[in-house]
Design an enzyme around this catalytic site. Sequence first.
Site, PDB file in Angstrom:
ATOM      1  N   LYS A  68      48.255  35.491  37.772  1.00 14.73           N
ATOM      2  CA  LYS A  68      49.689  35.364  38.087  1.00 14.73           C
ATOM      3  C   LYS A  68      49.888  34.594  39.399  1.00 14.73           C
ATOM      4  O   LYS A  68      50.902  33.929  39.594  1.00 14.73           O
ATOM      5  CB  LYS A  68      50.342  36.752  38.153  1.00 14.73           C
ATOM      6  CG  LYS A  68      50.422  37.403  36.771  1.00 14.73           C
ATOM      7  CD  LYS A  68      50.800  38.878  36.798  1.00 14.73           C
ATOM      8  CE  LYS A  68      50.922  39.400  35.363  1.00 14.73           C
ATOM      9  NZ  LYS A  68      50.774  40.817  35.178  1.00 14.73           N
ATOM     10  N   TYR A 189      50.446  32.724  28.825  1.00 15.52           N
ATOM     11  CA  TYR A 189      50.260  33.902  29.687  1.00 15.52           C
ATOM     12  C   TYR A 189      48.925  34.594  29.378  1.00 15.52           C
ATOM     13  O   TYR A 189      48.133  34.864  30.283  1.00 15.52           O
ATOM     14  CB  TYR A 189      51.444  34.864  29.474  1.00 15.52           C
ATOM     15  CG  TYR A 189      51.246  36.212  30.121  1.00 15.52           C
ATOM     16  CD1 TYR A 189      51.412  36.371  31.496  1.00 15.52           C
ATOM     17  CD2 TYR A 189      50.868  37.323  29.365  1.00 15.52           C
ATOM     18  CE1 TYR A 189      51.200  37.606  32.097  1.00 15.52           C
ATOM     19  CE2 TYR A 189      50.663  38.553  29.964  1.00 15.52           C
ATOM     20  CZ  TYR A 189      50.825  38.691  31.327  1.00 15.52           C
ATOM     21  OH  TYR A 189      50.603  39.911  31.920  1.00 15.52           O
ATOM     22  N   TYR A 241      51.050  45.972  42.553  1.00 17.16           N
ATOM     23  CA  TYR A 241      52.086  46.673  41.760  1.00 17.16           C
ATOM     24  C   TYR A 241      52.725  47.784  42.588  1.00 17.16           C
ATOM     25  O   TYR A 241      53.014  47.593  43.759  1.00 17.16           O
ATOM     26  CB  TYR A 241      51.509  47.220  40.445  1.00 17.16           C
ATOM     27  CG  TYR A 241      50.614  46.264  39.729  1.00 17.16           C
ATOM     28  CD1 TYR A 241      51.113  45.061  39.261  1.00 17.16           C
ATOM     29  CD2 TYR A 241      49.276  46.530  39.555  1.00 17.16           C
ATOM     30  CE1 TYR A 241      50.292  44.163  38.601  1.00 17.16           C
ATOM     31  CE2 TYR A 241      48.444  45.642  38.900  1.00 17.16           C
ATOM     32  CZ  TYR A 241      48.965  44.460  38.429  1.00 17.16           C
ATOM     33  OH  TYR A 241      48.151  43.583  37.790  1.00 17.16           O
ATOM     34  N   VAL A 259      43.729  44.045  35.675  1.00 20.99           N
ATOM     35  CA  VAL A 259      43.153  45.184  34.949  1.00 20.99           C
ATOM     36  C   VAL A 259      41.725  44.924  34.441  1.00 20.99           C
ATOM     37  O   VAL A 259      41.092  45.823  33.909  1.00 20.99           O
ATOM     38  CB  VAL A 259      44.045  45.679  33.782  1.00 20.99           C
ATOM     39  CG1 VAL A 259      45.304  46.320  34.284  1.00 20.99           C
ATOM     40  CG2 VAL A 259      44.341  44.559  32.790  1.00 20.99           C
TER      41      VAL A 259
END
Length: 312
Positions: A68, A189, A241, A259
């Site tokens: 990202k 993505y 996050y 992750v």
Amino acid sequence: MEERLEEILDHAIENGRGMTALGKTATYIPELGHVNKEYLGVCVCTGDGTYYESGDSDIRFTIQSISKVISLAVALERCGFQKTFDRVGMEPSGDSFDSLVRLDLASDHPSNPMINSGAIAVASHLSCEISFERMLAFTRKLCMDDEIILDEKVYHSEMGHISRNKAIAYLLESKGILENGVEESLDLYVRMCSLCVTARSLAGFGLILASDGINPLTGERLLSSKVVQTVKSIMLTCGMYDGSGRFAVEVGVPSKSGVGGGILSVVDKRMGIGIFGPALDSKGNSIAGQYVLRELSDKMRLHMFADHVPEY
Ligand code: GLN
């Protein structure tokens, strides 16, 4: 006597190994559930381009959400600040990375580009401007690693279990935020999430961000100062996050997790750090990786507000 950098890394990995049992690998993408959760590695790349490594620093794993950062940087370069931030905010959400609640109820755009909704909006925009092949080539340059490839197994595994991200993409489409179709946006993505890196590649990328977007070995500028400054600010406030606040207090270094177990950390003007530790905490951040970073930050005084900076 002060410990040498190699010793600091070895101790942090040794101490961190005990933490891997407390976390779990991500299983919502089935292929990630098969990874050995005891892996733990760190790599530091210092200002002169020297790499220091300990533990499982050369195992390949998928970059996942750390991509990202790359997508945001390329979107800012190619689509501009205004067009990018018209579609995605720059505020921490305080929600989990795959949440769609706030987007549906309280907002007309995703909170920030580090959560799935924001990154899918960015990918949608990017997919109209640039091919995946060019994104891959640029990722290799940013990470100073020509061996980065797409992990086909992880890509297909995620595409086969895409319901939640598809729900997010349709919600974005319903709000007029997607620039391209749902399928095209998700494809870029997920491809970006499925790139295979090592802790070493992340350390190299971290050094480029720490060096104002310039590769210090070749002198080549890869990203503009303004883009690098923006990306590091968003990493600091949103990169971990809903664990970003505590992480900023305890480690104090702009970072981004994924992750797959990776963490990218940028110690401004000093070094890049890459972590691999696939056992995750409940927020999706590497549990032992965060421990290692806390220890490195304490011992090497890496926190951005540390009072004095010794030679590392
Ligand atoms: N590919 C993952 C997803 O979209 C990335 C999430 C993450 O790394 N936090 O769910």
